[in-house]
Design a protein around this motif. Structure first.
Motif, mmCIF file in Angstrom:
data_model
loop_
_atom_site.group_PDB
_atom_site.id
_atom_site.type_symbol
_atom_site.label_atom_id
_atom_site.label_comp_id
_atom_site.label_asym_id
_atom_site.label_seq_id
_atom_site.Cartn_x
_atom_site.Cartn_y
_atom_site.Cartn_z
ATOM 1 N N GLY A 143 -21.847 38.917 -4.061
ATOM 2 C CA GLY A 143 -21.005 40.062 -3.739
ATOM 3 C C GLY A 143 -21.607 41.411 -4.097
ATOM 4 O O GLY A 143 -22.682 41.518 -4.685
ATOM 5 N N ALA A 144 -20.852 42.450 -3.732
ATOM 6 C CA ALA A 144 -21.361 43.818 -3.806
ATOM 7 C C ALA A 144 -21.595 44.298 -5.228
ATOM 8 O O ALA A 144 -22.567 45.012 -5.499
ATOM 9 N N THR A 145 -20.736 43.930 -6.160
ATOM 10 C CA THR A 145 -20.903 44.440 -7.526
ATOM 11 C C THR A 145 -22.192 43.926 -8.140
ATOM 12 O O THR A 145 -22.966 44.699 -8.722
ATOM 13 N N ALA A 146 -22.453 42.629 -8.000
ATOM 14 C CA ALA A 146 -23.704 42.065 -8.520
ATOM 15 C C ALA A 146 -24.899 42.707 -7.832
ATOM 16 O O ALA A 146 -25.900 43.034 -8.473
ATOM 17 N N GLY A 147 -24.789 42.913 -6.526
ATOM 18 C CA GLY A 147 -25.884 43.531 -5.777
ATOM 19 C C GLY A 147 -26.168 44.940 -6.253
ATOM 20 O O GLY A 147 -27.328 45.315 -6.482
ATOM 21 N N LYS A 148 -25.104 45.705 -6.445
ATOM 22 C CA LYS A 148 -25.296 47.086 -6.897
ATOM 23 C C LYS A 148 -25.820 47.127 -8.331
ATOM 24 O O LYS A 148 -26.609 48.007 -8.697
ATOM 25 N N ALA A 149 -25.378 46.172 -9.143
ATOM 26 C CA ALA A 149 -25.815 46.148 -10.540
ATOM 27 C C ALA A 149 -27.327 45.972 -10.644
ATOM 28 O O ALA A 149 -27.952 46.530 -11.532
ATOM 29 N N LEU A 150 -27.905 45.193 -9.752
ATOM 30 C CA LEU A 150 -29.344 44.913 -9.869
ATOM 31 C C LEU A 150 -30.203 45.598 -8.822
ATOM 32 O O LEU A 150 -31.395 45.805 -9.035
ATOM 33 N N LEU A 151 -29.624 45.945 -7.685
ATOM 34 C CA LEU A 151 -30.433 46.538 -6.610
ATOM 35 C C LEU A 151 -30.076 47.992 -6.336
ATOM 36 O O LEU A 151 -30.676 48.616 -5.480
ATOM 37 N N GLY A 152 -29.079 48.518 -7.048
ATOM 38 C CA GLY A 152 -28.744 49.929 -6.908
ATOM 39 C C GLY A 152 -27.531 50.156 -6.023
ATOM 40 O O GLY A 152 -27.117 49.283 -5.270
ATOM 41 N N PRO A 153 -26.979 51.373 -6.093
ATOM 42 C CA PRO A 153 -25.704 51.680 -5.431
ATOM 43 C C PRO A 153 -25.761 51.624 -3.907
ATOM 44 O O PRO A 153 -24.726 51.516 -3.260
ATOM 45 N N GLY A 154 -26.959 51.659 -3.340
ATOM 46 C CA GLY A 154 -27.078 51.584 -1.880
ATOM 47 C C GLY A 154 -26.944 50.174 -1.329
ATOM 48 O O GLY A 154 -26.909 49.973 -0.120
ATOM 49 N N PHE A 155 -26.864 49.182 -2.222
ATOM 50 C CA PHE A 155 -26.819 47.783 -1.766
ATOM 51 C C PHE A 155 -25.606 47.512 -0.880
ATOM 52 O O PHE A 155 -24.488 47.907 -1.201
ATOM 53 N N ARG A 156 -25.829 46.819 0.251
ATOM 54 C CA ARG A 156 -24.744 46.362 1.123
ATOM 55 C C ARG A 156 -24.921 44.875 1.389
ATOM 56 O O ARG A 156 -25.987 44.464 1.858
ATOM 57 N N VAL A 157 -23.884 44.095 1.107
ATOM 58 C CA VAL A 157 -23.989 42.645 1.283
ATOM 59 C C VAL A 157 -24.368 42.300 2.724
ATOM 60 O O VAL A 157 -25.262 41.493 2.972
ATOM 61 N N GLY A 158 -23.678 42.937 3.669
ATOM 62 C CA GLY A 158 -23.871 42.595 5.078
ATOM 63 C C GLY A 158 -25.305 42.784 5.544
ATOM 64 O O GLY A 158 -25.812 42.023 6.362
ATOM 65 N N ALA A 159 -25.956 43.791 4.999
ATOM 66 C CA ALA A 159 -27.319 44.096 5.430
ATOM 67 C C ALA A 159 -28.360 43.218 4.743
ATOM 68 O O ALA A 159 -29.483 43.091 5.230
ATOM 69 N N SER A 160 -28.009 42.620 3.611
ATOM 70 C CA SER A 160 -29.021 41.950 2.782
ATOM 71 C C SER A 160 -28.841 40.448 2.640
ATOM 72 O O SER A 160 -29.739 39.773 2.149
ATOM 73 N N ARG A 161 -27.706 39.936 3.030
ATOM 74 C CA ARG A 161 -27.374 38.547 2.676
ATOM 75 C C ARG A 161 -28.206 37.511 3.447
ATOM 76 O O ARG A 161 -28.709 37.764 4.536
ATOM 77 N N GLY A 162 -28.324 36.343 2.812
ATOM 78 C CA GLY A 162 -28.819 35.175 3.534
ATOM 79 C C GLY A 162 -30.308 35.119 3.775
ATOM 80 O O GLY A 162 -30.772 34.305 4.568
ATOM 81 N N ARG A 163 -31.069 35.966 3.103
ATOM 82 C CA ARG A 163 -32.531 35.867 3.206
ATOM 83 C C ARG A 163 -33.124 36.201 1.848
ATOM 84 O O ARG A 163 -32.466 36.808 1.004
ATOM 85 N N VAL A 164 -34.354 35.764 1.667
ATOM 86 C CA VAL A 164 -34.991 35.992 0.376
ATOM 87 C C VAL A 164 -35.484 37.435 0.303
ATOM 88 O O VAL A 164 -36.224 37.891 1.173
#
Ligand code: URA
Ligand code: SF4
Length: 212
Positions: A143-164
């Protein structure tokens, strides 16, 4: 940016940062305001030898009471999806970006509220210390909170999910992002979201197996 009246977690971390010492010390953290209403801090749990660490948002109502991550309804979704994706929960470490439960009280019910950006930033030292103690190969961001915590506030799940995603600028691990399991519980299209969660987890499994 821990906020005006709170210092952030850094000064509460123990000098030697093993998993047990972190798990003990987090109970004394006063790095942001969330310790005040929560029952206890919820540190990560799982295999200390885990090659894969899953990062959620924050403990929910059930986790706040139990003191363990992902033991409530979202945890049951996660367990099932992990099993279906071929990942044994006993072989991973499960944790959260924020270690205390944020909620608003409505009568007898405690309603989940997402942590603010500064609460996530305040709590980040615990997560980074936990990852340094674990040194896994891969991370799954739920989810978005974990993504933002480690990848920064610009993180969007939809744009980044499902790939390495690799490598992280500041860390060694490869990363797979996906939706938060509680999104499955809230959705009208539950089956579709659940299938997506499972498929994203399978990407992490393939990478662990050396095939992704
Ligand atoms: N949701 C999370 O993000 N983490 C938990 O531990 C439980 C629910
Ligand atoms: Fe400390 Fe994190 Fe709890 Fe805030 S949420 S008090 S930073 S452990």
């Amino acid at each position: 940016m821990p906020g005006p009246d709170f210092p952030g977690a850094e000064s509460f971390l123990p000098p030697r940062r093993s998993l047990p010492s972190l798990a003990t010390a987090v109970q004394g953290c006063r790095g942001c305001d969330l310790y005040r209403e929560a029952t206890q801090a919820v540190f990560g749990d799982g295999s200390a030898d885990a090659r894969l660490v899953l990062v959620g948002e924050q403990p929910g109502d059930a986790e706040d009471r139990a003191g363990e991550p992902f033991v409530g309804p979202a945890g049951r979704v996660l367990d099932r999806a992990l099993e279906e994706a071929g990942i044994a929960r006993e072989q991973v470490w499960v944790t959260n970006a924020v270690k205390h439960f944020r909620f608003t009280q409505q009568g007898k019910r405690r309603i989940h509220e997402s942590p603010s950006r500064w609460q996530v930033a305040a709590c980040q030292p615990w997560l980074l210390a936990e990852l340094d103690a674990l040194r896994p190969e891969g991370l799954v961001l739920l989810g978005a909170t974990a993504g933002k915590a480690l990848l920064g506030p610009g993180f969007r799940v939809g744009a980044s999910r499902g790939r390495v995603l690799e490598p992280l600028p500041t860390r060694q691990e490869w990363v797979v992002a996906t939706i938060h399991p509680s999104a499955v519980l809230r959705a009208r299209e539950r089956d579709e979201l659940y299938a997506g969660l499972t498929a994203d987890l399978a990407v992490a499994r393939e990478r662990l197996a050396g095939r992704g």
